[in-house]
Enzyme design. Sequence first.
Site, PDB file in Angstrom:
ATOM      1  N   ASP A  29      34.807  41.884  41.884  1.00 48.04           N
ATOM      2  CA  ASP A  29      36.176  41.901  42.409  1.00 48.04           C
ATOM      3  C   ASP A  29      36.304  43.080  43.353  1.00 48.04           C
ATOM      4  O   ASP A  29      35.858  44.202  43.040  1.00 48.04           O
ATOM      5  CB  ASP A  29      37.188  42.020  41.260  1.00 48.04           C
ATOM      6  CG  ASP A  29      38.611  41.751  41.735  1.00 48.04           C
ATOM      7  OD1 ASP A  29      39.065  42.411  42.705  1.00 48.04           O
ATOM      8  OD2 ASP A  29      39.278  40.885  41.158  1.00 48.04           O
ATOM      9  N   ASN A  85      44.505  34.797  34.933  1.00 47.40           N
ATOM     10  CA  ASN A  85      45.907  34.802  35.333  1.00 47.40           C
ATOM     11  C   ASN A  85      46.225  33.410  35.854  1.00 47.40           C
ATOM     12  O   ASN A  85      45.808  33.052  36.953  1.00 47.40           O
ATOM     13  CB  ASN A  85      46.150  35.850  36.432  1.00 47.40           C
ATOM     14  CG  ASN A  85      45.854  37.259  35.960  1.00 47.40           C
ATOM     15  OD1 ASN A  85      46.117  37.603  34.816  1.00 47.40           O
ATOM     16  ND2 ASN A  85      45.283  38.082  36.829  1.00 47.40           N
ATOM     17  N   GLY A  91      50.646  36.483  37.233  1.00 50.52           N
ATOM     18  CA  GLY A  91      50.033  37.417  38.181  1.00 50.52           C
ATOM     19  C   GLY A  91      48.913  36.827  39.019  1.00 50.52           C
ATOM     20  O   GLY A  91      48.187  37.556  39.692  1.00 50.52           O
ATOM     21  N   THR A  93      47.048  35.489  42.030  1.00 47.54           N
ATOM     22  CA  THR A  93      47.252  35.673  43.469  1.00 47.54           C
ATOM     23  C   THR A  93      46.319  34.794  44.294  1.00 47.54           C
ATOM     24  O   THR A  93      46.619  34.485  45.443  1.00 47.54           O
ATOM     25  CB  THR A  93      47.029  37.149  43.886  1.00 47.54           C
ATOM     26  OG1 THR A  93      45.719  37.555  43.509  1.00 47.54           O
ATOM     27  CG2 THR A  93      48.055  38.073  43.246  1.00 47.54           C
ATOM     28  N   HIS A  96      42.513  29.606  43.127  1.00 48.93           N
ATOM     29  CA  HIS A  96      41.171  29.020  43.062  1.00 48.93           C
ATOM     30  C   HIS A  96      40.651  29.494  41.704  1.00 48.93           C
ATOM     31  O   HIS A  96      40.444  30.707  41.524  1.00 48.93           O
ATOM     32  CB  HIS A  96      40.328  29.539  44.233  1.00 48.93           C
ATOM     33  CG  HIS A  96      38.935  29.015  44.288  1.00 48.93           C
ATOM     34  ND1 HIS A  96      38.272  28.782  45.487  1.00 48.93           N
ATOM     35  CD2 HIS A  96      38.047  28.712  43.317  1.00 48.93           C
ATOM     36  CE1 HIS A  96      37.055  28.338  45.228  1.00 48.93           C
ATOM     37  NE2 HIS A  96      36.891  28.293  43.906  1.00 48.93           N
ATOM     38  N   HIS A  98      39.564  30.980  38.378  1.00 53.84           N
ATOM     39  CA  HIS A  98      38.608  32.055  38.093  1.00 53.84           C
ATOM     40  C   HIS A  98      39.004  32.829  36.855  1.00 53.84           C
ATOM     41  O   HIS A  98      40.160  32.800  36.425  1.00 53.84           O
ATOM     42  CB  HIS A  98      38.515  33.017  39.286  1.00 53.84           C
ATOM     43  CG  HIS A  98      39.809  33.673  39.622  1.00 53.84           C
ATOM     44  ND1 HIS A  98      40.809  33.023  40.312  1.00 53.84           N
ATOM     45  CD2 HIS A  98      40.290  34.914  39.351  1.00 53.84           C
ATOM     46  CE1 HIS A  98      41.841  33.836  40.459  1.00 53.84           C
ATOM     47  NE2 HIS A  98      41.552  34.994  39.878  1.00 53.84           N
ATOM     48  N   HIS A 100      38.584  36.830  35.222  1.00 50.98           N
ATOM     49  CA  HIS A 100      38.193  38.228  35.451  1.00 50.98           C
ATOM     50  C   HIS A 100      37.387  38.700  34.234  1.00 50.98           C
ATOM     51  O   HIS A 100      37.782  38.446  33.095  1.00 50.98           O
ATOM     52  CB  HIS A 100      39.416  39.149  35.511  1.00 50.98           C
ATOM     53  CG  HIS A 100      40.318  38.911  36.663  1.00 50.98           C
ATOM     54  ND1 HIS A 100      40.392  39.772  37.726  1.00 50.98           N
ATOM     55  CD2 HIS A 100      41.213  37.924  36.922  1.00 50.98           C
ATOM     56  CE1 HIS A 100      41.299  39.330  38.587  1.00 50.98           C
ATOM     57  NE2 HIS A 100      41.813  38.205  38.115  1.00 50.98           N
TER      58      HIS A 100
HETATM   59  P1  AMP Z   1      44.212  36.866  40.494  1.00 54.44           P
HETATM   60  O1  AMP Z   1      45.271  37.836  40.941  1.00 54.44           O
HETATM   61  O2  AMP Z   1      44.050  36.757  39.012  1.00 54.44           O
HETATM   62  O3  AMP Z   1      44.408  35.530  41.165  1.00 54.44           O
HETATM   63  O4  AMP Z   1      42.844  37.485  40.984  1.00 54.44           O
HETATM   64  C1  AMP Z   1      42.403  37.430  42.288  1.00 54.44           C
HETATM   65  C2  AMP Z   1      41.442  38.557  42.465  1.00 54.44           C
HETATM   66  O5  AMP Z   1      40.669  38.287  43.610  1.00 54.44           O
HETATM   67  C3  AMP Z   1      42.096  39.917  42.679  1.00 54.44           C
HETATM   68  O6  AMP Z   1      41.769  40.810  41.623  1.00 54.44           O
HETATM   69  C4  AMP Z   1      41.532  40.377  44.010  1.00 54.44           C
HETATM   70  O7  AMP Z   1      41.199  41.742  44.035  1.00 54.44           O
HETATM   71  C5  AMP Z   1      40.298  39.525  44.161  1.00 54.44           C
HETATM   72  N1  AMP Z   1      39.888  39.328  45.537  1.00 54.44           N
HETATM   73  C6  AMP Z   1      40.646  38.930  46.576  1.00 54.44           C
HETATM   74  N2  AMP Z   1      39.927  38.872  47.695  1.00 54.44           N
HETATM   75  C7  AMP Z   1      38.662  39.234  47.359  1.00 54.44           C
HETATM   76  C8  AMP Z   1      37.435  39.380  48.088  1.00 54.44           C
HETATM   77  N3  AMP Z   1      37.380  39.147  49.407  1.00 54.44           N
HETATM   78  N4  AMP Z   1      36.343  39.777  47.422  1.00 54.44           N
HETATM   79  C9  AMP Z   1      36.401  40.042  46.105  1.00 54.44           C
HETATM   80  N5  AMP Z   1      37.517  39.922  45.362  1.00 54.44           N
HETATM   81  C10 AMP Z   1      38.635  39.526  45.980  1.00 54.44           C
END
Ligand code: AMP
Length: 139
Positions: A29, A85, A91, A93, A96, A98, A100
Amino acid sequence: MSSIFTKIIQREIPAYIVYEDEKFIAFLDIIQATPGHTLVATKQEFSGLKELPIELSGDFFKVVKRVAEAVKDTFNPTGVNLICNDGQGAGQTVYHFHFHIVPRYENDGLTFKLKNHMHETRSEDYASRAEKLRKALQK
Ligand code: AMP
């Protein structure tokens, strides 16, 4: 428009990819909430948990387990949080699917504490919530 993770999968933008197979990908991340913070995502875009096909979910969790164990073996954290999330209110964002993998360390500054409402929850509240869920799970 393709998600930022699809752009990573297609090598349109850079990322620190640590694992990849036919269906899943894992990469660091970008925010590194703690050292070793890693994301595991499906290669195909599913916006959330509901959209994730049940047939993929078992294999997805196998990858989460494998990567989480590698994170533990590599960084020796005191624990690991597996976080999904799902939805704006939680939360999310990046829409797609995934997980953490967040390794935890002494004084890492992260706070995620579930509030205890046990003392204000009546036995009939537990019973009716459980009953509603049982019904939903019968469908
Ligand atoms: P969420 O908020 O649970 O949808 O997690 C999305 C995560 O994707 C966030 O923690 C971001 O820091 C991470 N993220 C967004 N863009 C990138 C990127 N280009 N490379 C790695 N992580 C990313």
